[in-house]
Design a protein around this motif. Structure first.
Motif, PDB file in Angstrom:
ATOM      1  N   SER A 129       0.807  -1.225   0.000  1.00 45.47           N
ATOM      2  CA  SER A 129       0.000   0.000   0.000  1.00 45.47           C
ATOM      3  C   SER A 129       0.840   1.276   0.000  1.00 45.47           C
ATOM      4  CB  SER A 129      -0.940  -0.001   1.200  1.00 45.47           C
ATOM      5  OG  SER A 129      -0.195  -0.070   2.403  1.00 45.47           O
ATOM      6  N   THR A 193      -8.356   8.665   9.129  1.00 46.76           N
ATOM      7  CA  THR A 193      -7.795   7.587   8.307  1.00 46.76           C
ATOM      8  C   THR A 193      -8.687   7.209   7.130  1.00 46.76           C
ATOM      9  OG1 THR A 193      -8.741   5.982   9.824  1.00 46.76           O
ATOM     10  CG2 THR A 193      -6.430   6.482  10.099  1.00 46.76           C
ATOM     11  N   SER A 194      -9.903   7.729   7.095  1.00 47.12           N
ATOM     12  CA  SER A 194     -10.746   7.435   5.934  1.00 47.12           C
ATOM     13  C   SER A 194     -11.121   8.708   5.174  1.00 47.12           C
ATOM     14  CB  SER A 194     -12.011   6.695   6.368  1.00 47.12           C
ATOM     15  OG  SER A 194     -12.732   7.467   7.310  1.00 47.12           O
ATOM     16  N   THR A 197     -10.495   8.409   1.392  1.00 48.41           N
ATOM     17  CA  THR A 197     -10.854   7.149   0.718  1.00 48.41           C
ATOM     18  C   THR A 197     -11.680   7.464  -0.532  1.00 48.41           C
ATOM     19  OG1 THR A 197     -10.850   6.014   2.831  1.00 48.41           O
ATOM     20  CG2 THR A 197     -11.970   4.903   1.020  1.00 48.41           C
ATOM     21  N   ILE A 224      -1.814   6.817   1.839  1.00 44.96           N
ATOM     22  CA  ILE A 224      -2.713   5.690   2.084  1.00 44.96           C
ATOM     23  C   ILE A 224      -3.271   5.735   3.507  1.00 44.96           C
ATOM     24  CG2 ILE A 224      -0.741   4.191   2.685  1.00 44.96           C
ATOM     25  CD1 ILE A 224      -3.947   2.946   1.018  1.00 44.96           C
ATOM     26  N   GLU A 225      -2.549   6.374   4.415  1.00 44.06           N
ATOM     27  CA  GLU A 225      -2.986   6.374   5.821  1.00 44.06           C
ATOM     28  C   GLU A 225      -4.197   7.275   6.063  1.00 44.06           C
ATOM     29  OE1 GLU A 225      -1.842   3.943   7.201  1.00 44.06           O
ATOM     30  OE2 GLU A 225      -0.037   3.638   6.013  1.00 44.06           O
ATOM     31  N   GLY A 227      -6.529   6.979   3.725  1.00 34.42           N
ATOM     32  CA  GLY A 227      -7.452   6.241   2.878  1.00 34.42           C
ATOM     33  C   GLY A 227      -7.274   6.478   1.394  1.00 34.42           C
ATOM     34  N   ARG A 229      -5.920   6.415  -2.351  1.00 29.77           N
ATOM     35  CA  ARG A 229      -5.251   5.367  -3.103  1.00 29.77           C
ATOM     36  C   ARG A 229      -3.796   5.759  -3.332  1.00 29.77           C
ATOM     37  NH1 ARG A 229      -7.182   1.055  -6.079  1.00 29.77           N
ATOM     38  NH2 ARG A 229      -5.665  -0.542  -5.569  1.00 29.77           N
ATOM     39  N   THR A 292      -4.260   4.006  18.053  1.00 31.01           N
ATOM     40  CA  THR A 292      -3.973   2.807  17.265  1.00 31.01           C
ATOM     41  C   THR A 292      -4.355   2.949  15.795  1.00 31.01           C
ATOM     42  OG1 THR A 292      -6.068   1.867  17.981  1.00 31.01           O
ATOM     43  CG2 THR A 292      -4.116   1.241  19.229  1.00 31.01           C
ATOM     44  N   ASN A 293      -4.431   4.185  15.310  1.00 26.47           N
ATOM     45  CA  ASN A 293      -4.392   4.389  13.863  1.00 26.47           C
ATOM     46  C   ASN A 293      -3.677   5.712  13.603  1.00 26.47           C
ATOM     47  OD1 ASN A 293      -6.291   6.643  13.341  1.00 26.47           O
ATOM     48  ND2 ASN A 293      -7.837   5.220  14.109  1.00 26.47           N
ATOM     49  N   ARG A 428       2.568   2.919  10.570  1.00 29.12           N
ATOM     50  CA  ARG A 428       1.315   2.406  11.150  1.00 29.12           C
ATOM     51  C   ARG A 428       1.490   2.071  12.620  1.00 29.12           C
ATOM     52  NH1 ARG A 428      -0.101  -0.743   5.724  1.00 29.12           N
ATOM     53  NH2 ARG A 428      -1.214   1.001   4.790  1.00 29.12           N
ATOM     54  N   PHE A 430      -1.099   0.511  14.248  1.00 30.93           N
ATOM     55  CA  PHE A 430      -2.191  -0.425  14.512  1.00 30.93           C
ATOM     56  C   PHE A 430      -1.810  -1.364  15.657  1.00 30.93           C
ATOM     57  CE2 PHE A 430      -3.041  -0.335   9.658  1.00 30.93           C
ATOM     58  CZ  PHE A 430      -3.778   0.825   9.778  1.00 30.93           C
TER      59      PHE A 430
ATOM     60  N   ASP B  22      -8.448  -2.673  10.798  1.00 31.48           N
ATOM     61  CA  ASP B  22      -7.411  -2.629   9.768  1.00 31.48           C
ATOM     62  C   ASP B  22      -6.976  -4.035   9.393  1.00 31.48           C
ATOM     63  OD1 ASP B  22      -4.921  -3.329  11.449  1.00 31.48           O
ATOM     64  OD2 ASP B  22      -5.856  -1.727  12.620  1.00 31.48           O
ATOM     65  N   GLN B  25      -5.244  -6.359  11.799  1.00 28.07           N
ATOM     66  CA  GLN B  25      -6.076  -7.121  12.736  1.00 28.07           C
ATOM     67  C   GLN B  25      -6.684  -8.328  12.027  1.00 28.07           C
ATOM     68  OE1 GLN B  25      -5.380  -5.974  15.601  1.00 28.07           O
ATOM     69  NE2 GLN B  25      -4.548  -4.198  14.517  1.00 28.07           N
ATOM     70  N   ASN B  77     -15.333   2.054   8.001  1.00 28.16           N
ATOM     71  CA  ASN B  77     -13.943   2.035   7.519  1.00 28.16           C
ATOM     72  C   ASN B  77     -13.302   0.662   7.737  1.00 28.16           C
ATOM     73  OD1 ASN B  77     -11.700   3.147   6.234  1.00 28.16           O
ATOM     74  ND2 ASN B  77     -10.801   3.859   8.156  1.00 28.16           N
ATOM     75  N   SER B  83      -2.203  -3.429   1.851  1.00 25.87           N
ATOM     76  CA  SER B  83      -2.838  -3.958   0.640  1.00 25.87           C
ATOM     77  C   SER B  83      -2.921  -5.476   0.632  1.00 25.87           C
ATOM     78  CB  SER B  83      -2.050  -3.507  -0.593  1.00 25.87           C
ATOM     79  OG  SER B  83      -0.748  -4.070  -0.573  1.00 25.87           O
ATOM     80  N   ASP B 106     -10.490   1.297   0.216  1.00 20.00           N
ATOM     81  CA  ASP B 106     -10.483   0.998  -1.227  1.00 20.00           C
ATOM     82  C   ASP B 106      -9.826  -0.317  -1.613  1.00 20.00           C
ATOM     83  OD1 ASP B 106     -11.837   3.113  -2.326  1.00 20.00           O
ATOM     84  OD2 ASP B 106     -10.055   4.378  -2.483  1.00 20.00           O
ATOM     85  N   ILE B 107      -8.599  -0.517  -1.122  1.00 25.35           N
ATOM     86  CA  ILE B 107      -7.837  -1.674  -1.612  1.00 25.35           C
ATOM     87  C   ILE B 107      -8.502  -2.953  -1.124  1.00 25.35           C
ATOM     88  CG2 ILE B 107      -5.580  -2.812  -1.747  1.00 25.35           C
ATOM     89  CD1 ILE B 107      -4.223  -0.164  -1.286  1.00 25.35           C
TER      90      ILE B 107
END
Lengths: 469, 198
Positions: A129, A193-194, A197, A224-225, A227, A229, A292-293, A428, A430, B22, B25, B77, B83, B106-107
Motif C-alpha cells: 500500500s 484515516t478514511s 478514501t 494511504i494512511e 485512505g 489510493r 492505534t491508527n 502504522r 495499529f 485494519d 487485525q 472504515n 494492501s 479501497d484496496i
C-alpha cells in the motif's frame, strides 16, 4: 478541457474504458517483493503463461528479511522459502532480482527512486500500500492486491475504477523542527484515516514546493494512511535533477521525448477537484500519535484529546486508549518509552539519518532504550558510512542494522515486545503492528532521536536549540 | 482466481461493531509467510481471537458459538491499511462470503471483489439496524440479493439497495476474474507499449 495532474497521467495510460465499469490502465513499472507475489506467480503457472514485460518488472526482497547477518542463510524456514520462491520466479521469468546482499537491495519504495525506476508521469504499482511513495515524482503510484499483481504480471495492465480528485494545499512555511513526517501526520489527524478514501490526492502549495525529494516521498508515502489510493506532486526542477542519470531513467533522445511529456505535468489553472482542503504550514508542530491508527496524532505539546473531541465511536476510541494504556487528556511529553525504530519506506532515507544524527550527536542513548536503526537500502547504508554519520551514531551508543522493512511490520525477528512503547518513524500504529501487544508512537526522525537520548517523549526543538546554542 | 459464483445468500451473520478494523487485525503480518492462498482462515483476527498462548479469547465474537454464518458485519472504515490480499483470503477461507459495513477502505474492497467476497456498503443507519437485529436474535438472518443489489433483514423486513459496478457484478455472478478479460486485449497492449515514452 482543463485537467488535473492526476487526469493527465491517468488518461495517458488508459487502453480501454468499460462502460459503467473500471478502466484498463497500462502500468509502466511493476515492483515485486517476496510476500505478495508467490500466489500471483503460481496463478501464471496454472494458466501456463509468462510475465508479459519482464523488463518493466523489478524484484527485491525486503518485507521478510533479517536485519542482521544477511550473509548467513535465513534462519526462519518459512521466510527462507518465500525468498527462494521469489528468486526462482524472477529467474524463470527473466525479471531483475535484487536479493539479500545485492548492492541494489533495499525496501522496494526506497530502491525504486534510487535506481531511476521511478520517473514522472509513469504508472507504478506494487503489492504494497505504500507504493504511493513514488507519487513524489509526479507518477500515479498505488498499492495493489495479489490478484492484481497477477494481472499486471500477465498483461502489464490493471482494471481500476478512476478515483475522484482531491487537492491538499499546505501554504506558508514550516517552523524549525517540523519535518515532512509532521506535515503528513498533521494532515491525517485532520482528515482521519478514511478522509481521503475514494480519492487520489495532489499535494500543492509552498510547503511542498520547498520540500526536498525525500521529504516529498515521506508525504506521498503516507497518503494511504488517510485512505487515499495515492498522492502525487507536480514534477519540477528538483525532480528532474534527482532522476537525471540514474540507471533506469531515459537517456539521450529518450530523455528529450520524455521531457516533452513531463513538461505538461501540471494541473491546469482552472481544473476542478472533487474536494480541496488547505492548511497553513505555520500551524504545524512536531507530531506524535497516541492511539492505534495514524489519524490519532497530536502536536507533541498538546494532550491526548478527550473522546468528545474526536470523530468516531466512543467505544472504538476507548478500546484504542486501553490498548495503549493512555488516559484522555494526558500530556504526551514525558511519557517513558522503551524502543526507538528509525527506518521504513516512510523515513529510512539518508535525510532521515542525517536528522536523527543531528540530535544524538554529542549525546548518549538512554540506557533503558533499545534502538533499531535500519537503513532503507544498501545505498542509504553506504551514504551513512561515507558521510561519517555512523561514527557519530556509534559514539552516541547506537548501532546500525542491515536494510529491510524490519520493525515497521515485524515480519522478521525485529518485534517490539508486548506492552512496550516504541517511538517509531514508520507508518502504522495499529494494534500489534510492530509485534503482538506492541504499543507504537509514530513520529519524525527528530522526535525519535529526542526520545532515544532522553528515554521519554521529548519535544525535539528543545534539543535542537541546545545543539545550535 | 476461481471462486464460487455469488447469487443470493441468506445467512445469519457475525457482528463486529468496531470502527477502522485494519488489515493487520484481520491477518497479522507474521502470518503472511505462506506461498499459497489456502489456510489463512485459521488466523483470521488472530490476536483478537487468541491469547499469546494460543488459547481462545472467550469474549471475542468468533469464539462465541451463538454467532455464526457466512456474513460478517463490520463497523465503519473496514479493511483500512495494508494492501495484503491475504486479509480477503482469510475472510473467505474462514467461510464468509460477504462483508457488510457502512464504509470500506479501497484496496480491501477491490481485493474482496477479486477473490469472491462481496463487500456490501450500507448506510450508517441500516448498519445499526443490522447490529440491533443480531443483538435481539443472534440467529437473525440477512438476505443478500446480488442480482437485485439489495440487502434485507428478514426479521424486520428492513431493506436497502447497494452499489456495485456492473462489470464487477457480472464477474461475481459468474465467478469470473479479470485476467481472462485482459489477456484478450493483447493487440491493444502491444500497440500501447510500442508508442509509450516511458
Amino acid at each position: 478541457m482543463s485537467k488535473t495532474l492526476f487526469d493527465k497521467v491517468w488518461d495517458a495510460h488508459v487502453i480501454k474504458k468499460i462502460e459503467n465499469g473500471p478502466q484498463v490502465l497500462f502500468i509502466d513499472r511493476h515492483l515485486v517483493h517476496e510476500v505478495t507475489s508467490p500466489v500471483a506467480f503460481l496463478g501464471l503457472k496454472n494458466r501456463g503463461i509468462k510475465v508479459r514485460f519482464p523488463e518493466r518488472t523489478f524484484a527485491t526482497a525486503d518485507h521478510n528479511t533479517p536485519t542482521r547477518n544477511q550473509h548467513l542463510p535465513v534462519a526462519d524456514p518459512l521466510s527462507a522459502n518465500q525468498l527462494k520462491m521469489l528468486e526462482q520466479n524472477a529467474a524463470e521469468h527473466g525479471i531483475p532480482y535484487w536479493g539479500l546482499g545485492h548492492e541494489k537491495n533495499g525496501i522496494v519504495h526506497v530502491i525504486g527512486p534510487e535506481n531511476g525506476i521511478t520517473v514522472p508521469g509513469a504508472t507504478i504499482v506494487c503489492g504494497d500500500s505504500h507504493t504511493s511513495t513514488h507519487g513524489a515524482f509526479g507518477a500515479i503510484a498505488f498499492g495493489i492486491g495479489t490478484s492484481e499483481v497477477e494481472m499486471v504480471l500477465a498483461t502489464q495492465c490493471i482494471l481500476q475504477p478512476k478515483p475522484k480528485r482531491m487537492r491538499i494545499n499546505v501554504h506558508g512555511k514550516l517552523n524549525p523542527g517540523v519535518t515532512p513526517k509532521d506535515v503528513a501526520l498533521y494532515i491525517i489527524s485532520r482528515l482521519t484515516t478514511s478522509g481521503a478514501t475514494g480519492y487520489f490526492v495532489e499535494y500543492a502549495g509552498e510547503v511542498f514546493r520547498e520540500m526536498s525529494m525525500e521529504g516529498r516521498m515521506t508525504v506521498c508515502n503516507l497518503s494511504i494512511e488517510m485512505g487515499a489510493r495515492g498522492g502525487m506532486m507536480s514534477p519540477d526542477e528538483k525532480t528532474f535533477e534527482y532522476i537525471k542519470g540514474r540507471e533506469h531513467t531515459p537517456k539521450g533522445e529518450a530523455w528529450d521525448t520524455a521531457m516533452e511529456y513531463w513538461d505538461t505535468l501540471k494541473t491546469d489553472d482552472d481544473a476542478i477537484f472533487d474536494k480541496e482542503v488547505s492548511f497553513n504550514g505555520e500551524d504545524i508542530e512536531p507530531m506524535i500519535t497516541y492511539g492505534t491508527n495514524p489519524g490519532m496524532g497530536v502536536g507533541i505539546t498538546m494532550g491526548i484529546p478527550t473522546a468528545d473531541a474526536v470523530e468516531g465511536g466512543a467505544a472504538t476510541y476507548a478500546k484504542s486508549l486501553a490498548y495503549m494504556d493512555f488516559q484522555e487528556g494526558e500530556s504526551m511529553i514525558g511519557k517513558p518509552i522503551d524502543f526507538v525504530f528509525l527506518g521504513s519506506c516512510t523515513n529510512g532515507r539518508i535525510e532521515d539519518f542525517r536528522a536523527f544524527t543531528g540530535i544524538v550527536k554529542g549525546r548518549k542513548k538512554a540506557d533503558h532504550v533499545t534502538a533499531w536503526l535500519v537503513p532503507g537500502s544498501h545505498k542509504v547504508e553506504a551514504a551513512i558510512r561515507e558521510e561519517g554519520l555512523l561514527d557519530i551514531l556509534i559514539e552516541a551508543g547506537f548501532e546500525l542494522r542491515e536494510p529491510g522493512c524490519s520493525a515497521c511490520l515485524a515480519m522478521n525477528d525485529d518485534k517490539i515486545p508486548a506492552g512496550k512503547y516504541a517511538v517509531s518513524t514508520s507508518n502504522r500504529n495499529f494494534e500489534g503492528r510492530q509485534g503482538p501487544g506492541a504499543r507504537t508512537l509514530l513520529a519524525s526522525p527528530l522526535v525519535a532521536a529526542a526520545a532515544a537520548v532522553t528515554g521519554k517523549v521529548t519535544d525535539p526543538r528543545e534539543l535542537l536549540e541546545l545543539a545550535t546554542a | 482466481m476461481a471462486y464460487d459464483k455469488f447469487d443470493v445468500l441468506t445467512s445469519s451473520a457475525v457482528p463486529l461493531p468496531i470502527e477502522n478494523v485494519d488489515t493487520d487485525q484481520i491477518i497479522p503480518a507474521r502470518f503472511l509467510k505462506a506461498t499459497e492462498r489456502e489456510g489463512f482462515g485459521d488466523n483470521l483476527f488472530r490476536d483478537w481471537r487468541y491469547h499469546p498462548d494460543n488459547s481462545p479469547k472467550e469474549h471475542f465474537v468468533l469464539n462465541n458459538p451463538i454467532y455464526s454464518g457466512k456474513i460478517l458485519i463490520g463497523g465503519k472504515n473496514f479493511g483500512s491499511g495494508s494492501s495484503r490480499e491475504h486479509a480477503a483470503w482469510a475472510v473467505y477461507d474462514y467461510g464468509f462470503r460477504c462483508v457488510v459495513s457502512s464504509f470500506f477502505a479501497d484496496i480491501f474492497r477491490n481485493n474482496c471483489l477479486n477473490v469472491g467476497v462481496l463487500p456490501v456498503q450500507v448506510s450508517a443507519a441500516f448498519l445499526q439496524q443490522i447490529f440491533e437485529a443480531i443483538e435481539k436474535d443472534p440467529k437473525a438472518e440477512i438476505k443478500i440479493d446480488l442480482p437485485e443489489q439489495s440487502i434485507t433483514i428478514l426479521a424486520t423486513g428492513a431493506k436497502e439497495t447497494f452499489d456495485i459496478n456492473p462489470y464487477k457484478k457480472d464477474n461475481m455472478l459468474n465467478g469470473f476474474d479479470d485476467i481472462d478479460f485482459l489477456l484478450n486485449l493483447e493487440d491493444d497492449i502491444t500497440a500501447f507499449n510500442a508508442q509509450n515514452p516511458l
